[in-house]
Design a protein around this motif. Structure first.
Motif, PDB file in Angstrom:
ATOM      1  N   GLY A 454       4.221  -8.052  -3.486  1.00 38.63           N
ATOM      2  CA  GLY A 454       5.707  -7.278  -3.329  1.00 38.63           C
ATOM      3  C   GLY A 454       5.436  -6.330  -2.076  1.00 38.63           C
ATOM      4  O   GLY A 454       6.570  -5.791  -1.796  1.00 38.63           O
ATOM      5  N   ILE A 455       4.512  -6.251  -1.382  1.00 43.63           N
ATOM      6  CA  ILE A 455       4.542  -5.404   0.047  1.00 43.63           C
ATOM      7  C   ILE A 455       4.734  -6.290   1.296  1.00 43.63           C
ATOM      8  O   ILE A 455       3.610  -6.955   1.284  1.00 43.63           O
ATOM      9  CB  ILE A 455       3.268  -4.441  -0.122  1.00 43.63           C
ATOM     10  CG1 ILE A 455       3.434  -3.681  -1.536  1.00 43.63           C
ATOM     11  CG2 ILE A 455       3.426  -3.284   1.309  1.00 43.63           C
ATOM     12  CD1 ILE A 455       2.133  -2.761  -1.219  1.00 43.63           C
ATOM     13  N   HIS A 456       5.615  -5.954   1.908  1.00 41.74           N
ATOM     14  CA  HIS A 456       5.840  -6.529   3.317  1.00 41.74           C
ATOM     15  C   HIS A 456       5.256  -6.077   4.402  1.00 41.74           C
ATOM     16  O   HIS A 456       4.687  -6.549   5.164  1.00 41.74           O
ATOM     17  CB  HIS A 456       7.233  -7.065   3.386  1.00 41.74           C
ATOM     18  CG  HIS A 456       7.382  -7.927   4.646  1.00 41.74           C
ATOM     19  ND1 HIS A 456       7.763  -7.287   5.938  1.00 41.74           N
ATOM     20  CD2 HIS A 456       7.340  -9.167   4.919  1.00 41.74           C
ATOM     21  CE1 HIS A 456       7.795  -8.231   6.829  1.00 41.74           C
ATOM     22  NE2 HIS A 456       7.448  -9.482   6.227  1.00 41.74           N
ATOM     23  N   MET A 470       5.891   2.229   0.899  1.00 45.74           N
ATOM     24  CA  MET A 470       5.792   0.636   0.852  1.00 45.74           C
ATOM     25  C   MET A 470       7.418  -0.051   1.002  1.00 45.74           C
ATOM     26  O   MET A 470       8.201   0.584   0.540  1.00 45.74           O
ATOM     27  CB  MET A 470       4.926  -0.094  -0.167  1.00 45.74           C
ATOM     28  CG  MET A 470       5.373   0.492  -1.401  1.00 45.74           C
ATOM     29  SD  MET A 470       4.309  -0.048  -2.657  1.00 45.74           S
ATOM     30  CE  MET A 470       4.912   0.804  -4.265  1.00 45.74           C
ATOM     31  N   ARG A 471       7.317  -1.224   1.869  1.00 50.03           N
ATOM     32  CA  ARG A 471       8.539  -1.770   2.115  1.00 50.03           C
ATOM     33  C   ARG A 471       8.443  -2.914   1.581  1.00 50.03           C
ATOM     34  O   ARG A 471       7.576  -3.908   1.908  1.00 50.03           O
ATOM     35  CB  ARG A 471       8.863  -1.798   3.520  1.00 50.03           C
ATOM     36  CG  ARG A 471       9.443  -0.475   4.067  1.00 50.03           C
ATOM     37  CD  ARG A 471       9.927  -0.753   5.633  1.00 50.03           C
ATOM     38  NE  ARG A 471      10.522   0.264   6.396  1.00 50.03           N
ATOM     39  CZ  ARG A 471       9.872   1.400   6.852  1.00 50.03           C
ATOM     40  NH1 ARG A 471       8.588   1.106   7.162  1.00 50.03           N
ATOM     41  NH2 ARG A 471      10.189   2.344   7.337  1.00 50.03           N
ATOM     42  N   SER A 472       9.623  -3.690   1.050  1.00 53.93           N
ATOM     43  CA  SER A 472       9.743  -5.061   0.458  1.00 53.93           C
ATOM     44  C   SER A 472      10.117  -5.826   1.692  1.00 53.93           C
ATOM     45  O   SER A 472      10.388  -5.598   2.963  1.00 53.93           O
ATOM     46  CB  SER A 472      10.734  -5.077  -0.724  1.00 53.93           C
ATOM     47  OG  SER A 472      11.882  -4.773  -0.110  1.00 53.93           O
ATOM     48  N   LEU A 477      12.448   0.822   1.004  1.00 56.44           N
ATOM     49  CA  LEU A 477      11.267   1.664   1.233  1.00 56.44           C
ATOM     50  C   LEU A 477      11.009   2.190  -0.120  1.00 56.44           C
ATOM     51  O   LEU A 477      11.929   3.252  -0.700  1.00 56.44           O
ATOM     52  CB  LEU A 477      11.520   2.427   2.122  1.00 56.44           C
ATOM     53  CG  LEU A 477      10.449   3.784   2.417  1.00 56.44           C
ATOM     54  CD1 LEU A 477       9.354   3.116   2.841  1.00 56.44           C
ATOM     55  CD2 LEU A 477      11.063   4.686   3.497  1.00 56.44           C
ATOM     56  N   VAL A 478       9.637   2.121  -0.569  1.00 55.28           N
ATOM     57  CA  VAL A 478       9.512   3.236  -1.891  1.00 55.28           C
ATOM     58  C   VAL A 478       8.388   4.093  -1.307  1.00 55.28           C
ATOM     59  O   VAL A 478       7.147   3.823  -1.287  1.00 55.28           O
ATOM     60  CB  VAL A 478       8.958   2.066  -2.773  1.00 55.28           C
ATOM     61  CG1 VAL A 478       8.410   2.816  -3.993  1.00 55.28           C
ATOM     62  CG2 VAL A 478       9.695   0.933  -3.243  1.00 55.28           C
TER      63      VAL A 478
END
Length: 574
Positions: A454-456, A470-472, A477-478
């Motif tokens: 899930g992390i790009h 973290m970004r998808s 952005l989370v």
């Protein structure tokens, strides 16, 4: 007085004429005696019917006829001169019976033996050809025999001469020539065994011995005639000649194969290409390994096939040299191929300083490998490598040392994977790059998407010391609740990232559920990541659906759900 002088003069002339006549008569008698002797000698030595049965006597007879013909021609000129003198003095023309008989006899014999002379002349033209040139043109000899076969069928004895002896002689001569043609036809199939294309000088000497040719016979001066003279030996020793040719052909094949190996050894070279190490230094390494192994394998198969020949013994020492060379090359190149592959794989790793405990071991192998490749680059012929002493032991030692280095590396990788199992998702090269550049943001970004589905990508702080969020793949952005510090222990901070990812998503889900209770049946999707919003809505739907079923209010719940769906579809998302 004048008349008496004339009478005296006439008388003197008549006396002189009588004297000249006597002189002419004497000369005639002498000539007649000479002709008689010629006739007697001719009758003694003239060709006989039985001479036709012997080739040597046939040739001698032809020579005798030609010589006698010249002699008779000279005598005939003298005869004409004597006849002319007799006529001049009014004398009766003398008889030359002996000379005429010999002349007629020679003419008859020449007619009979002329066929054989023509046959011999054509045959002599062929026999003068040198054998080296003519051996590939023996079809000309077959054509000669066929032509004369047809010619003899067309020649028929003259029947109306009234001379049975001439008819018989002609027939006998035709039979004589036919017999010779038949004898030649018997050996024409055997001429292939004396062609000698594959014969070496030693084989030629043995061939001369079998054919009983005179001592000192040389191939350079050998003619087709020499071969024909040996036809009895060719016929009687056909099997021996065949065996000699088989042996010569086999030895020629072996000799050509060894020559081919020599040519290959003189020309075969390594194909090299540049390799740039971690210090940006160029080193030439070997390429096209498959071609090298194919060439060596083919040559080894060629040598192996030669051993099946019964005549291999004469070339065994030379073949063993090449067998040893190819064996060394095959062994060394297979080992060197493994060393080069391991070197190219390990050099970037050890070049960056990985595995300090194994650095000294690798540096030693690195030094030896570079020396070998430098020597190959300066002398790229394959056989030069086979001539280096103790190369096999050195390569085996290098391969063993590289194996130890790789084993240590594999143990390190396995240790890291046991600490952080997500490392099993990536290959050794990617893992080594992560371990070697644990604090490089670019490297981290390129490999995180392989470790976390899930992390790009992630968001760093300005100093690139911490991970803040973290970004998808879609760019959501989370932010992490607790930032992760980047350290050289990559497996440790990646474990913290995985744990913090779960913790952050848990907290976001709880907050989303609490917010959805404030706005009954609706999650504020603009506030939370889509994954959390979807999960929170699913939980809410399940709880409300269960409650509606218990209370029997499914119809009302259906209306409420449609209203919630309408509100969601009207939400504007930036």
């Amino acid at each position: 007085k004048f008349e008496s002088m004339m009478d005296s003069h006439i008388e003197m002339i008549n006396d002189q004429k009588d004297s000249l006549k006597k002189n002419i008569q004497t000369r005639y008698e002498t000539f007649a005696n000479e002709c008689e002797k010629v006739k007697l000698r001719w009758q003694q030595f003239r060709p006989r019917e039985q001479d036709m049965e012997d080739e040597k006597k046939c040739r001698e007879s032809l020579k005798l006829v030609r010589d006698k013909e010249k002699e008779i021609q000279d005598l005939m000129k003298q005869k004409e001169k004597i006849i002319e003198e007799f006529k001049l003095f009014g004398m009766t023309e003398p008889s030359f019976q002996d000379l005429d008989e010999v002349s007629n006899d020679i003419a008859q014999i020449k007619n009979v033996w002329g066929v054989y002379e023509e046959y011999q002349q054509e045959l002599n033209e062929l026999t003068k050809e040198d054998w080296i040139t003519f051996r590939s043109k023996t079809y000309r000899f077959d054509e000669f025999l066929s032509n004369w076969q047809e010619k003899l069928k067309q020649i028929s004895p003259v029947a109306d001469t009234g001379k049975a002896s001439k008819k018989t002689s002609t027939t006998n001569m035709n039979v004589r020539i036919q017999q010779e043609i038949d004898n030649y036809r018997l050996i024409t199939p055997l001429l292939k065994w004396v062609r000698g294309e594959a014969l070496s000088p030693d084989h030629w000497l043995e061939l001369f011995r079998i054919l009983k040719m005179p001592r000192g016979t040389m191939l350079e001066k050998l003619t087709f005639g020499d071969i024909l003279k040996a036809r009895p030996e060719i016929a009687s020793n056909a099997e021996q000649l065949k065996d000699l040719n088989v042996r010569a052909q086999s030895e020629h094949t072996i000799r050509e194969a060894l020559k081919e190996l020599e040519n290959w050894g003189a020309s075969a070279q390594f194909s090299l290409t540049d390799y740039v190490d971690t210090k940006q230094q160029k080193i030439q390494i070997i390429k096209d390994w498959k071609d090298l192994f194919t060439q060596i394998g083919d040559n080894q198969s060629l040598l192996s096939s030669l051993k099946d020949s019964p005549y291999y013994k004469n070339f065994e020492s030379q073949a063993q040299i090449w067998e040893q060379r190819l064996g060394i090359l095959d062994e060394c190149l297979h080992t060197l191929n493994q060393i080069q592959r391991k070197f190219v794989y390990l050099e970037p790793i050890f070049g960056r300083g990985a595995l300090p405990k194994e650095q000294s071991r690798f540096r030693e192998v690195d030094k030896e490998f570079r020396e070998i490749m430098s020597e190959i680059a300066s002398k790229p012929r394959l056989v030069v490598l086979a001539q280096r002493k103790d190369l096999s032991n050195l390569l085996k030692s290098m391969l063993d040392q590289l194996g130890r280095c790789q084993k240590a590396l594999n143990e390190l990788l396995e240790e890291k994977r046991s600490i952080f199992p997500r490392f099993y998702f990536i290959g050794d090269d990617d893992l080594l790059e992560i371990l070697g550049q644990a604090t490089n943001p670019t490297v981290i970004q390129s490999h995180l998407k392989k470790l976390f589905a899930g992390i790009h990508s992630v968001r760093f702080d300005e100093a690139n010391q911490h991970i803040l969020g973290m970004r998808s793949l879609d760019g959501e952005l989370v932010p992490l609740i607790k930032k992760i510090r980047i350290t050289t222990s990559v497996e440790e901070w990646l474990k913290q990232l995985a744990k913090e990812m779960v913790t952050t998503l848990q907290n976001l889900l709880l907050n989303a559920l609490q917010d959805s209770k404030k706005q009954i049946g609706q999650v504020p999707v603009e506030k939370y990541p889509s994954q959390i919003s979807c999960l929170a809505e699913s939980i809410n739907f399940t709880e409300r659906c269960e409650e509606a079923i218990k209370n029997g209010q499914l119809d009302k719940f259906h209306i409420d759900i449609q209203q919630v769906l309408e509100k969601y579809t009207n939400v504007h998302i930036d």
